[in-house]
Design a protein around this motif. Structure first.
Motif, PDB file in Angstrom:
ATOM      1  N   GLU A  29      10.566  39.591   6.737  1.00 29.55           N
ATOM      2  CA  GLU A  29       9.831  40.828   6.457  1.00 29.55           C
ATOM      3  C   GLU A  29      10.818  41.937   6.097  1.00 29.55           C
ATOM      4  O   GLU A  29      11.814  42.109   6.783  1.00 29.55           O
ATOM      5  CB  GLU A  29       9.015  41.230   7.691  1.00 29.55           C
ATOM      6  CG  GLU A  29       8.102  42.404   7.439  1.00 29.55           C
ATOM      7  CD  GLU A  29       7.367  42.833   8.710  1.00 29.55           C
ATOM      8  OE1 GLU A  29       6.592  42.034   9.225  1.00 29.55           O
ATOM      9  OE2 GLU A  29       7.605  43.959   9.164  1.00 29.55           O
ATOM     10  N   GLY A  30      10.564  42.636   5.022  1.00 27.69           N
ATOM     11  CA  GLY A  30      11.469  43.695   4.587  1.00 27.69           C
ATOM     12  C   GLY A  30      12.496  43.208   3.581  1.00 27.69           C
ATOM     13  O   GLY A  30      13.280  43.995   3.051  1.00 27.69           O
ATOM     14  N   GLY A  31      12.512  41.895   3.307  1.00 28.42           N
ATOM     15  CA  GLY A  31      13.380  41.381   2.255  1.00 28.42           C
ATOM     16  C   GLY A  31      14.431  40.419   2.761  1.00 28.42           C
ATOM     17  O   GLY A  31      14.816  40.445   3.931  1.00 28.42           O
ATOM     18  N   GLY A  32      14.878  39.568   1.872  1.00 28.60           N
ATOM     19  CA  GLY A  32      15.924  38.614   2.206  1.00 28.60           C
ATOM     20  C   GLY A  32      15.355  37.330   2.787  1.00 28.60           C
ATOM     21  O   GLY A  32      14.149  37.211   3.050  1.00 28.60           O
ATOM     22  N   PHE A  33      16.235  36.366   2.960  1.00 30.78           N
ATOM     23  CA  PHE A  33      15.838  35.045   3.440  1.00 30.78           C
ATOM     24  C   PHE A  33      16.688  34.648   4.634  1.00 30.78           C
ATOM     25  O   PHE A  33      17.891  34.929   4.684  1.00 30.78           O
ATOM     26  CB  PHE A  33      16.008  33.998   2.327  1.00 30.78           C
ATOM     27  CG  PHE A  33      14.983  34.135   1.233  1.00 30.78           C
ATOM     28  CD1 PHE A  33      13.795  33.414   1.284  1.00 30.78           C
ATOM     29  CD2 PHE A  33      15.191  35.006   0.167  1.00 30.78           C
ATOM     30  CE1 PHE A  33      12.841  33.542   0.282  1.00 30.78           C
ATOM     31  CE2 PHE A  33      14.238  35.147  -0.830  1.00 30.78           C
ATOM     32  CZ  PHE A  33      13.066  34.411  -0.775  1.00 30.78           C
ATOM     33  N   PHE A  34      16.058  33.962   5.567  1.00 30.13           N
ATOM     34  CA  PHE A  34      16.726  33.409   6.746  1.00 30.13           C
ATOM     35  C   PHE A  34      17.087  31.962   6.416  1.00 30.13           C
ATOM     36  O   PHE A  34      16.190  31.128   6.214  1.00 30.13           O
ATOM     37  CB  PHE A  34      15.761  33.479   7.933  1.00 30.13           C
ATOM     38  CG  PHE A  34      16.310  32.983   9.239  1.00 30.13           C
ATOM     39  CD1 PHE A  34      16.984  33.829  10.105  1.00 30.13           C
ATOM     40  CD2 PHE A  34      16.131  31.655   9.614  1.00 30.13           C
ATOM     41  CE1 PHE A  34      17.480  33.366  11.324  1.00 30.13           C
ATOM     42  CE2 PHE A  34      16.623  31.190  10.825  1.00 30.13           C
ATOM     43  CZ  PHE A  34      17.303  32.043  11.674  1.00 30.13           C
ATOM     44  N   ALA A  57      13.700  41.310  15.152  1.00 29.05           N
ATOM     45  CA  ALA A  57      13.468  41.754  16.530  1.00 29.05           C
ATOM     46  C   ALA A  57      13.571  43.274  16.668  1.00 29.05           C
ATOM     47  O   ALA A  57      12.985  43.852  17.580  1.00 29.05           O
ATOM     48  CB  ALA A  57      14.457  41.076  17.478  1.00 29.05           C
ATOM     49  N   GLU A  58      14.294  43.945  15.728  1.00 26.10           N
ATOM     50  CA  GLU A  58      14.310  45.413  15.800  1.00 26.10           C
ATOM     51  C   GLU A  58      12.902  45.968  15.646  1.00 26.10           C
ATOM     52  O   GLU A  58      12.615  47.062  16.110  1.00 26.10           O
ATOM     53  CB  GLU A  58      15.180  46.031  14.690  1.00 26.10           C
ATOM     54  CG  GLU A  58      16.626  45.586  14.640  1.00 26.10           C
ATOM     55  CD  GLU A  58      16.833  44.481  13.626  1.00 26.10           C
ATOM     56  OE1 GLU A  58      16.805  44.755  12.413  1.00 26.10           O
ATOM     57  OE2 GLU A  58      17.001  43.336  14.057  1.00 26.10           O
ATOM     58  N   LYS A  59      12.041  45.224  14.939  1.00 21.93           N
ATOM     59  CA  LYS A  59      10.667  45.708  14.743  1.00 21.93           C
ATOM     60  C   LYS A  59       9.719  45.172  15.803  1.00 21.93           C
ATOM     61  O   LYS A  59       8.803  45.869  16.225  1.00 21.93           O
ATOM     62  CB  LYS A  59      10.151  45.286  13.358  1.00 21.93           C
ATOM     63  CG  LYS A  59      10.880  45.956  12.211  1.00 21.93           C
ATOM     64  CD  LYS A  59      10.257  45.545  10.878  1.00 21.93           C
ATOM     65  CE  LYS A  59      11.100  46.034   9.711  1.00 21.93           C
ATOM     66  NZ  LYS A  59      10.752  45.363   8.455  1.00 21.93           N
ATOM     67  N   THR A  60       9.913  43.902  16.205  1.00 22.95           N
ATOM     68  CA  THR A  60       8.954  43.294  17.139  1.00 22.95           C
ATOM     69  C   THR A  60       9.309  43.580  18.585  1.00 22.95           C
ATOM     70  O   THR A  60       8.465  43.440  19.458  1.00 22.95           O
ATOM     71  CB  THR A  60       8.937  41.759  16.993  1.00 22.95           C
ATOM     72  OG1 THR A  60      10.262  41.257  17.211  1.00 22.95           O
ATOM     73  CG2 THR A  60       8.445  41.332  15.624  1.00 22.95           C
TER      74      THR A  60
END
Ligand code: MN
Length: 228
Positions: A17-22, A145-148
């Protein structure tokens, strides 16, 4: 890389979420981690040590893509699960420090060939072909995790064709996320890119071609796919 005898497959990756790939390294899964589901599977919902199985990283289905109905089953089941995305490795990680190893969380589906799993359970054979088949791991966006934060409670649910089939609360996990990370990292050294499916609440059931799945975890996100 000129020494490979053919071009290596691209690394499986999950959108964040917010861009990029894991970039995904391995997929680990916890068995029977909600009491009501352990009971519906004929298991014991006590705090026996958690047990683990795995799926190949390329079993992921991302971006809401369709999920092909797998071969060799008459009883494909859905299992909605909280998924933990590890971005810092380690062996024997203490539960008290486990959350430092988490990049974020997502909603995922641990699709299961229930008939093959039942046969394997009966005969003491491995679960690989009942759990780790192609396209067996649809996954929603990974939310950092900064968001959740590190969710300890929240509704987890799955709708099939608009009807709620599975419902539970993260507060009812038998083994918490930090405890799972501690237990799993005692078996294997975790590495950046590992995903952990943390078990499913009760209400698992069969799927057919054409079914539309929408899983939601409060504060974490959604996973959606259609079985085709
Ligand atoms: Mn599961």
């Amino acid at each position: 890389m000129g020494d490979y005898v053919f071009n290596p497959a691209p690394r499986p990756a999950a959108p964040v979420e917010g861009g990029g790939f894991f970039p995904v390294r391995r997929i680990f899964c916890v068995g029977q981690n909600y009491a009501a589901h352990a009971r519906e599977m004929g298991g014991d919902p006590s705090r026996e040590p958690p047990f683990f199985f795995s799926k190949p990283a390329d079993a992921l289905v991302t971006g809401g893509a369709d999920t092909p109905f797998p071969s060799l089953t008459q009883n494909l089941h859905h299992e909605i699960e909280l998924v933990v995305a590890i971005d810092k490795g380690g062996a024997n990680i203490p539960a008290a420090r486990a959350e430092n190893h988490v990049h974020g969380y997502a909603a995922g589906l641990d699709l299961t060939r229930r008939d093959l799993q039942a046969e394997a359970r009966k005969t003491g054979k491995p679960w690989d072909m009942s759990k780790g088949f192609d396209n067996s791991a649809p996954l929603g966006l990974i939310r950092p995790a900064e968001k959740t934060g590190h969710p300890k409670a929240g509704r987890i649910s799955l709708k099939v064709n608009g009807v709620v089939t599975q419902e539970g609360d993260l507060a009812d996990l038998i083994w918490s996320v930090p405890e799972i990370i501690a237990a799993l990292s005692a078996y294997v050294a975790l590495a950046p890119g590992d995903l952990i499916f943390t078990g499913t609440p009760s209400g698992v059931g069969p799927l057919e071609r054409g079914d539309v799945l929408l899983g939601k975890i409060e504060g974490v996100g959604e996973v959606r796919t259609k079985v085709v």
